[in-house]
Design a protein around this motif. Structure first.
Motif, PDB file in Angstrom:
ATOM      1  N   GLN A   1       0.833  -1.205   0.000  1.00 26.99           N
ATOM      2  CA  GLN A   1       0.000   0.000   0.000  1.00 26.99           C
ATOM      3  C   GLN A   1       0.868   1.256   0.000  1.00 26.99           C
ATOM      4  OE1 GLN A   1      -2.354  -1.317   3.496  1.00 26.99           O
ATOM      5  NE2 GLN A   1      -4.133  -0.633   2.336  1.00 26.99           N
ATOM      6  N   GLN A   2       1.946   1.214   0.768  1.00 23.26           N
ATOM      7  CA  GLN A   2       2.854   2.354   0.823  1.00 23.26           C
ATOM      8  C   GLN A   2       3.428   2.649  -0.561  1.00 23.26           C
ATOM      9  OE1 GLN A   2       3.312   3.917   3.689  1.00 23.26           O
ATOM     10  NE2 GLN A   2       4.951   5.355   3.209  1.00 23.26           N
ATOM     11  N   LYS A   3       3.796   1.601  -1.272  1.00 22.54           N
ATOM     12  CA  LYS A   3       4.356   1.764  -2.613  1.00 22.54           C
ATOM     13  C   LYS A   3       3.316   2.341  -3.564  1.00 22.54           C
ATOM     14  CE  LYS A   3       7.466   1.225  -5.860  1.00 22.54           C
ATOM     15  NZ  LYS A   3       8.667   2.093  -5.901  1.00 22.54           N
ATOM     16  N   ILE A   4       2.085   1.850  -3.469  1.00 19.90           N
ATOM     17  CA  ILE A   4       1.010   2.350  -4.334  1.00 19.90           C
ATOM     18  C   ILE A   4       0.780   3.836  -4.077  1.00 19.90           C
ATOM     19  CG2 ILE A   4      -1.482   2.261  -4.775  1.00 19.90           C
ATOM     20  CD1 ILE A   4      -1.304  -0.782  -4.198  1.00 19.90           C
TER      21      ILE A   4
ATOM     22  N   GLU B   1       2.745   6.140  -2.592  1.00 22.52           N
ATOM     23  CA  GLU B   1       3.887   6.975  -2.968  1.00 22.52           C
ATOM     24  C   GLU B   1       3.960   7.141  -4.480  1.00 22.52           C
ATOM     25  OE1 GLU B   1       7.602   5.735  -1.369  1.00 22.52           O
ATOM     26  OE2 GLU B   1       6.928   5.806   0.706  1.00 22.52           O
ATOM     27  N   THR B   2       3.750   6.059  -5.197  1.00 24.94           N
ATOM     28  CA  THR B   2       3.792   6.117  -6.657  1.00 24.94           C
ATOM     29  C   THR B   2       2.685   7.007  -7.193  1.00 24.94           C
ATOM     30  OG1 THR B   2       4.712   3.876  -6.774  1.00 24.94           O
ATOM     31  CG2 THR B   2       3.698   4.747  -8.776  1.00 24.94           C
ATOM     32  N   ALA B   3       1.469   6.831  -6.659  1.00 21.25           N
ATOM     33  CA  ALA B   3       0.319   7.602  -7.140  1.00 21.25           C
ATOM     34  C   ALA B   3       0.523   9.094  -6.910  1.00 21.25           C
ATOM     35  CB  ALA B   3      -0.952   7.133  -6.437  1.00 21.25           C
ATOM     36  N   ILE B   4       0.923   9.478  -5.715  1.00 22.84           N
ATOM     37  CA  ILE B   4       1.082  10.895  -5.401  1.00 22.84           C
ATOM     38  C   ILE B   4       2.173  11.520  -6.256  1.00 22.84           C
ATOM     39  CG2 ILE B   4       1.630  12.558  -3.603  1.00 22.84           C
ATOM     40  CD1 ILE B   4      -1.101  11.225  -3.328  1.00 22.84           C
ATOM     41  N   ASN B   5       3.266  10.799  -6.440  1.00 23.78           N
ATOM     42  CA  ASN B   5       4.341  11.320  -7.298  1.00 23.78           C
ATOM     43  C   ASN B   5       3.867  11.490  -8.738  1.00 23.78           C
ATOM     44  OD1 ASN B   5       7.157  11.653  -6.015  1.00 23.78           O
ATOM     45  ND2 ASN B   5       6.431   9.761  -5.086  1.00 23.78           N
ATOM     46  N   MET B   6       3.078  10.544  -9.230  1.00 24.69           N
ATOM     47  CA  MET B   6       2.576  10.658 -10.602  1.00 24.69           C
ATOM     48  C   MET B   6       1.543  11.759 -10.730  1.00 24.69           C
ATOM     49  SD  MET B   6       2.385   6.655 -11.846  1.00 24.69           S
ATOM     50  CE  MET B   6       2.120   7.101 -13.575  1.00 24.69           C
TER      51      MET B   6
ATOM     52  N   THR C   1      -5.225   4.528 -13.207  1.00 23.57           N
ATOM     53  CA  THR C   1      -4.888   3.499 -12.223  1.00 23.57           C
ATOM     54  C   THR C   1      -3.976   2.437 -12.838  1.00 23.57           C
ATOM     55  OG1 THR C   1      -6.983   2.389 -12.760  1.00 23.57           O
ATOM     56  CG2 THR C   1      -6.944   3.792 -10.797  1.00 23.57           C
ATOM     57  N   SER C   2      -4.117   2.171 -14.131  1.00 23.59           N
ATOM     58  CA  SER C   2      -3.245   1.185 -14.775  1.00 23.59           C
ATOM     59  C   SER C   2      -1.803   1.669 -14.796  1.00 23.59           C
ATOM     60  CB  SER C   2      -3.727   0.898 -16.199  1.00 23.59           C
ATOM     61  OG  SER C   2      -3.705   2.063 -17.008  1.00 23.59           O
ATOM     62  N   GLU C   3      -1.601   2.981 -15.019  1.00 19.26           N
ATOM     63  CA  GLU C   3      -0.248   3.545 -15.000  1.00 19.26           C
ATOM     64  C   GLU C   3       0.342   3.491 -13.588  1.00 19.26           C
ATOM     65  OE1 GLU C   3      -0.195   6.957 -18.431  1.00 19.26           O
ATOM     66  OE2 GLU C   3      -1.443   7.340 -16.676  1.00 19.26           O
ATOM     67  N   ILE C   4      -0.489   3.783 -12.605  1.00 18.55           N
ATOM     68  CA  ILE C   4      -0.023   3.713 -11.212  1.00 18.55           C
ATOM     69  C   ILE C   4       0.392   2.288 -10.872  1.00 18.55           C
ATOM     70  CG2 ILE C   4      -0.702   3.965  -8.786  1.00 18.55           C
ATOM     71  CD1 ILE C   4      -2.687   6.156  -9.747  1.00 18.55           C
TER      72      ILE C   4
ATOM     73  N   GLU D   1      -3.362  -3.980 -11.326  1.00 19.97           N
ATOM     74  CA  GLU D   1      -4.355  -2.917 -11.178  1.00 19.97           C
ATOM     75  C   GLU D   1      -5.460  -3.349 -10.219  1.00 19.97           C
ATOM     76  OE1 GLU D   1      -6.875   0.212 -13.998  1.00 19.97           O
ATOM     77  OE2 GLU D   1      -6.078  -1.642 -14.859  1.00 19.97           O
ATOM     78  N   GLY D   2      -5.773  -4.642 -10.215  1.00 19.71           N
ATOM     79  CA  GLY D   2      -6.793  -5.155  -9.303  1.00 19.71           C
ATOM     80  C   GLY D   2      -6.429  -4.944  -7.840  1.00 19.71           C
ATOM     81  N   THR D   3      -5.133  -4.892  -7.542  1.00 20.02           N
ATOM     82  CA  THR D   3      -4.686  -4.650  -6.166  1.00 20.02           C
ATOM     83  C   THR D   3      -5.098  -3.259  -5.715  1.00 20.02           C
ATOM     84  OG1 THR D   3      -2.785  -6.100  -6.509  1.00 20.02           O
ATOM     85  CG2 THR D   3      -2.680  -4.576  -4.650  1.00 20.02           C
ATOM     86  N   ILE D   4      -4.993  -2.288  -6.615  1.00 18.30           N
ATOM     87  CA  ILE D   4      -5.423  -0.925  -6.288  1.00 18.30           C
ATOM     88  C   ILE D   4      -6.921  -0.889  -6.039  1.00 18.30           C
ATOM     89  CG2 ILE D   4      -5.651   1.430  -7.182  1.00 18.30           C
ATOM     90  CD1 ILE D   4      -3.034   1.034  -8.662  1.00 18.30           C
TER      91      ILE D   4
END
Length: 216
Positions: free
Chosen positions: A24-27, A29-34, A45-48, A56-59
């Motif tokens: 979750q932390q990785k998701i 951090e990646t999302a906010i940076n993007m 969400t697919s890019e994240i 993508e299903g994990t998100i």
């Protein structure tokens, strides 16, 4: 980005958070940076998922939607950071040059219009969620009233004592000013999605309306 950009602050906050799993932390951090790099609307969400190295299903399983992913970070951040943010805003707005209620309104309105313009996508998401979620309204609105509303009420009381404002109940004045300004922000940045504005001119018009109305 400017010091008032919430995504910059969220990036720093997520680095310090230990409340989520590593995935979750990785998701997050990646999302906010993007979001900060490409813009919220231009990030899927697919890019994240691809950048975070997850399916993508994990998100979807953890957050449901992209909006909920962002909200999962914003809401705790606001609760933790809002008191300090409010303190900084009032230090910027209430200075030795704030001699009259008009000065206070101009400083506050101009400051917050610029802030919403800088964080328009986040503002749009929060407004949308507040409109549809009673639970969120019950959670956030009293918090904003306590942190921000009391400060504005104190300024209203100060200028009432100086004879600059008519002797109406402070809460009534606060409600009318907040309704006007909140309605302006929602109409401009959510309903019409227009940020091609002159902040100083818009501020002047709002202040004139508060102080004088539209009567000729």
């Amino acid at each position: 980005m400017s010091k008032d950009n919430l995504l910059d602050a969220l990036i720093e906050q997520t680095k310090l958070s230990k409340k989520q799993t590593d995935k979750q932390q990785k998701i997050v951090e990646t999302a906010i940076n993007m979001f900060a790099e490409k813009g919220y609307a231009n990030t899927s969400t697919s890019e994240i998922a691809k950048a975070a190295g997850v399916a993508e299903g994990t998100i979807f399983r953890h957050y449901g939607t992209k909006d909920n992913l962002l909200l999962s970070v914003i809401l705790p951040f606001l609760k933790e950071a809002l008191p300090g943010m409010a303190e900084n805003v009032f230090k910027e707005v209430v200075t030795e040059n704030t001699l009259h209620f008009e000065d206070f309104l101009k400083g506050l309105f101009q400051n917050r219009i610029a802030f919403v313009m800088e964080n328009k996508e986040i503002f749009q998401i929060l407004v949308k969620e507040l409109l549809y979620s009673e639970a969120l309204r019950l959670e956030l609105l009293p918090f904003f009233t306590e942190i921000v509303g009391k400060r504005v009420a104190n300024m209203i009381d100060l200028f009432k004592e100086r004879g600059e404002i008519m002797d109406l109940p402070t809460n009534a004045i606060l409600k009318m000013v907040a309704t006007l300004f909140g309605g302006y922000l929602v109409t401009t940045f959510v309903l019409t999605n227009n940020d091609d504005i002159d902040v100083e001119e818009e501020t002047e018009n709002l202040v004139r309306f508060v102080l004088e109305g539209i009567k000729k």
